[in-house]
Design a protein around this motif. Structure first.
Motif, PDB file in Angstrom:
ATOM      1  N   ILE A 214       0.805  -1.348  -0.039  1.00 27.87           N
ATOM      2  CA  ILE A 214      -0.038  -0.009   0.053  1.00 27.87           C
ATOM      3  C   ILE A 214       0.733   1.283  -0.085  1.00 27.87           C
ATOM      4  O   ILE A 214       0.469   2.170  -0.673  1.00 27.87           O
ATOM      5  N   ALA A 215       1.847   1.189   0.790  1.00 30.54           N
ATOM      6  CA  ALA A 215       2.686   2.577   0.891  1.00 30.54           C
ATOM      7  C   ALA A 215       3.402   2.523  -0.328  1.00 30.54           C
ATOM      8  O   ALA A 215       3.432   3.807  -0.830  1.00 30.54           O
ATOM      9  N   TRP A 216       4.102   1.538  -1.028  1.00 27.34           N
ATOM     10  CA  TRP A 216       4.597   1.640  -2.395  1.00 27.34           C
ATOM     11  C   TRP A 216       3.637   1.946  -3.403  1.00 27.34           C
ATOM     12  O   TRP A 216       4.021   3.098  -4.402  1.00 27.34           O
ATOM     13  N   LYS A 217       2.630   1.668  -3.575  1.00 29.64           N
ATOM     14  CA  LYS A 217       1.603   1.875  -4.301  1.00 29.64           C
ATOM     15  C   LYS A 217       0.821   3.295  -4.349  1.00 29.64           C
ATOM     16  O   LYS A 217       0.514   4.068  -5.288  1.00 29.64           O
ATOM     17  N   ILE A 218       1.121   3.963  -3.167  1.00 31.08           N
ATOM     18  CA  ILE A 218       0.833   5.429  -3.170  1.00 31.08           C
ATOM     19  C   ILE A 218       2.039   6.247  -3.540  1.00 31.08           C
ATOM     20  O   ILE A 218       1.852   7.417  -4.036  1.00 31.08           O
ATOM     21  N   SER A 219       3.068   5.815  -3.063  1.00 30.78           N
ATOM     22  CA  SER A 219       4.474   6.785  -3.364  1.00 30.78           C
ATOM     23  C   SER A 219       4.773   6.675  -4.851  1.00 30.78           C
ATOM     24  O   SER A 219       5.515   7.449  -4.973  1.00 30.78           O
ATOM     25  N   THR A 220       4.653   5.431  -5.328  1.00 31.36           N
ATOM     26  CA  THR A 220       5.156   5.385  -6.838  1.00 31.36           C
ATOM     27  C   THR A 220       4.602   6.265  -7.659  1.00 31.36           C
ATOM     28  O   THR A 220       5.236   6.898  -8.505  1.00 31.36           O
ATOM     29  N   PRO A 221       3.493   6.536  -7.613  1.00 33.41           N
ATOM     30  CA  PRO A 221       2.523   7.660  -8.737  1.00 33.41           C
ATOM     31  C   PRO A 221       3.236   8.699  -8.327  1.00 33.41           C
ATOM     32  O   PRO A 221       3.532   9.775  -9.169  1.00 33.41           O
ATOM     33  N   TYR A 222       3.261   9.217  -7.129  1.00 31.61           N
ATOM     34  CA  TYR A 222       3.826  10.351  -6.698  1.00 31.61           C
ATOM     35  C   TYR A 222       5.358  10.794  -7.174  1.00 31.61           C
ATOM     36  O   TYR A 222       5.590  11.751  -7.597  1.00 31.61           O
ATOM     37  N   VAL A 223       6.052   9.622  -7.041  1.00 28.85           N
ATOM     38  CA  VAL A 223       7.621   9.660  -7.595  1.00 28.85           C
ATOM     39  C   VAL A 223       7.680   9.824  -8.991  1.00 28.85           C
ATOM     40  O   VAL A 223       8.248  10.608  -9.487  1.00 28.85           O
ATOM     41  N   LEU A 224       6.789   8.894  -9.698  1.00 23.12           N
ATOM     42  CA  LEU A 224       6.621   9.202 -11.048  1.00 23.12           C
ATOM     43  C   LEU A 224       6.048  10.433 -11.727  1.00 23.12           C
ATOM     44  O   LEU A 224       6.786  11.092 -12.553  1.00 23.12           O
TER      45      LEU A 224
END
Length: 247
Positions: A214-224
């Motif tokens: 969940i943490a990764w799936k939220i942070s990845t779009p942000y980083v992208l």
């Protein structure tokens, strides 16, 4: 393709990851698949679950069939940004692309089996329905290992981005991806355990990895989205130049 359209499509693709994530949580909640059923449930309990939640399960599967394709543009835009780190198509971007393309199958096949079990539970024996339910949970949790190389390839990019002063993928995101990959590994052991932390509903095989995902799936779009903004400036000639001498 002009630069404005290229950047716009990348942003849409990054947001596709958010659409899939929110939709998946909604679909699995509707299907009463959160939290996971216990592996020690009796055949009668499994049959009762399938009958009581038939509509929810089938709705969940229908939603996921519509939502999972959103993973593909998300995977492609991630590889496009990894390509910028590598200076062209390389090992990391290709590993992420190929594993990302295969990963959605980890949703489709298990959910199809669960849908078949819930479709007409009254005509199948309890043993058959239990076997189908077991297959769903074993495949769904056990196949999470498909994501290991995918998230590691993205995370590793943050540690080797020497082309620019400020890496496209920040260090904290690299560590998050590395840790998530490690936490997904225990899923492989659900085939050996019916109880305990390594069962398909266990804290090590399911609980902690789910939180990390969940943490990764939220942070990845942000980083992208930040990386895409950087590329937009780069295309406009406003970005900081890459440190070519450091390559």
């Amino acid at each position: 393709m002009n630069n404005d359209l290229y950047i716009r499509l990348q942003r849409i693709s990054a947001w596709c990851g958010v659409v899939l994530f929110v939709g998946m949580l909604t679909a699995f909640s509707v299907g009463h698949l959160i939290p996971a059923m216990s592996p020690t449930e009796s055949p009668d309990d499994v049959v009762a679950f399938l009958k009581d939640h038939r509509t929810g399960i089938l709705t969940c599967v229908s939603l996921m069939v519509l939502l999972v394709p959103f993973e593909y543009p998300f995977v492609v835009v991630t590889s496009l940004q990894l390509r910028r780190v590598e200076g062209g198509w390389g090992l990391l971007s290709m590993i992420q692309l190929t594993t990302g393309v295969v990963a959605p199958l980890g949703f489709f096949f298990p959910l199809a089996i669960l849908a078949a079990a819930a479709w007409r539970p009254e005509i199948h024996s309890a043993d058959v329905l239990t076997a189908m339910s077991d297959t769903f949970w074993l495949m769904y949790v056990g196949n999470a290992c498909i994501f290991v190389l995918q998230v590691w390839s993205i995370g590793y990019a943050s540690f080797v981005d020497h082309r620019r002063a400020k890496p496209l993928f920040p260090r904290w995101y690299g560590w998050l991806s590395t840790v998530l990959g490690v936490l997904l590994v225990p899923g492989a052991f659900v085939f050996l355990n019916q109880t305990g932390p390594l069962a398909w509903n266990g804290i090590l095989a399911n609980g902690i990895p789910s939180i990390a995902y969940i943490a990764w799936k939220i942070s990845t779009p942000y980083v992208l989205l930040k990386a895409i903004k950087d590329e937009e400036k780069e295309l406009a000639g406003k970005a900081e130049p890459a440190l070519a001498a450091a390559v």
